[in-house]
Design a protein around this motif. Structure first.
Motif, PDB file in Angstrom:
ATOM      1  N   GLY A   4       0.787  -1.222   0.000  1.00 31.84           N
ATOM      2  CA  GLY A   4       0.000   0.000   0.000  1.00 31.84           C
ATOM      3  C   GLY A   4       0.816   1.268   0.000  1.00 31.84           C
ATOM      4  N   HIS A  47       2.985   3.896  -2.152  1.00 32.69           N
ATOM      5  CA  HIS A  47       3.227   4.367  -3.510  1.00 32.69           C
ATOM      6  C   HIS A  47       4.479   5.243  -3.545  1.00 32.69           C
ATOM      7  CE1 HIS A  47      -1.176   3.951  -5.094  1.00 32.69           C
ATOM      8  NE2 HIS A  47      -0.669   2.807  -4.665  1.00 32.69           N
ATOM      9  N   THR A  69       1.241   6.674   1.326  1.00 32.35           N
ATOM     10  CA  THR A  69       0.257   5.607   1.187  1.00 32.35           C
ATOM     11  C   THR A  69      -0.550   5.846  -0.084  1.00 32.35           C
ATOM     12  OG1 THR A  69      -1.455   6.790   2.406  1.00 32.35           O
ATOM     13  CG2 THR A  69       0.067   5.439   3.694  1.00 32.35           C
ATOM     14  N   ASN A  70      -1.325   4.837  -0.487  1.00 37.74           N
ATOM     15  CA  ASN A  70      -2.119   5.000  -1.706  1.00 37.74           C
ATOM     16  C   ASN A  70      -3.168   6.097  -1.567  1.00 37.74           C
ATOM     17  OD1 ASN A  70      -3.683   3.629   0.105  1.00 37.74           O
ATOM     18  ND2 ASN A  70      -4.032   1.834  -1.178  1.00 37.74           N
TER      19      ASN A  70
END
Length: 258
Positions: A200, A202, A223-224
């Motif tokens: 999760g 990025h 995070t995403n």
């Protein structure tokens, strides 16, 4: 004087070997980016066969690499990784500090500068946005995966395509094909690479150039939810601007985003 059981002769030999290796490495510089064992032997007034063996041993250790021209040697990527703990002395790392702080404040994300090590990018500076209650970060000195956004940037601008293929050979077939495809699409100096670690997190990364070639990768991680998996956002545009500004400070003449 040492007695018959002393280990001094071996110790002296080891010191001489290190000294010889250092002499060979010191021959490289802006005016001499590559050389042959024969040239090194002549410059150092050493036996050619002995000098060649030293060069081959330095290649095995990662301190030298085979050059693009037959019989030549060039400095190895391990020299960068060995200096990870003293990496703050590198000009690009020093110059990046202000850009990275501004980038993190503007985007609310952690900015990461990586240099190329022996087998992939090595994290060399990290700037976190302290205003956030949740911060995604990575330790300085961490070697990143060849499937990371930062690695894709370096591999996309790698002049030795055969070396890039050899490095990617360690990846599983499906992942290697995917990374290879992404790398082939990253030819422009303003192209941004994307990466995800499967947990999760990025990352998006942009190249930093000096007067010779790509010298670093500047990335944002989150995070995403914090970082869209998209290279056409305002966040991506801000990353391009920071990488471009740093490239100009490094003396790059490669046209990049303003």
């Amino acid at each position: 004087m040492a007695d018959a059981g002393s280990s001094e002769p071996r110790a002296a030999g080891e010191i001489q070997a290190v000294d010889r290796a250092a002499q060979i490495l010191r021959l490289f510089g802006p005016e001499r980016p590559r050389l042959t064992a024969a040239e090194a032997a002549e410059l150092l007034q050493l036996n050619r066969t002995t000098t060649y063996r030293y060069c081959v041993s330095l290649v095995a250790a990662g301190l030298l690499e085979r050059g693009g021209e037959s019989g030549t040697f060039v400095p190895g990527a391990l020299l960068v990784q060995l200096g990870a703990f003293a990496i703050g002395r590198r000009q690009v790392v020093d110059l990046a500090s202000a850009h990275m702080r501004s980038l993190s404040v503007d985007t609310g994300l952690t900015s990461v500068l990586s240099l190329w090590g022996s087998m992939g990018p090595v994290v060399s500076r990290v700037e976190e946005e302290s205003a956030r209650s949740v911060v995604v970060t990575v330790r300085v000195g961490t070697q990143l995966s060849l499937a990371s956004a930062q690695a894709k940037i370096f591999l996309a601008h790698q002049s030795d395509r055969d070396r890039a293929e050899r490095l990617l050979a360690v990846l599983p077939d499906e992942l290697r094909a995917e990374v290879g495809r992404e790398i082939r699409e990253l030819g422009a100096p303003d192209d941004i690479a994307v990466g995800i670690d499967g947990l999760g997190i990025h990352a998006i990364a942009a190249p930093v150039f000096d007067e010779y070639s790509v010298c670093a990768s500047l990335a944002l991680i989150g995070t995403n939810d914090m970082l869209p998996f998209d290279v056409n956002t305002e966040i991506a545009a801000r990353l391009r601007e920071a990488a471009s500004a740093l490239s100009r400070e490094m003396g790059s003449a490669i046209p990049t985003a303003d």
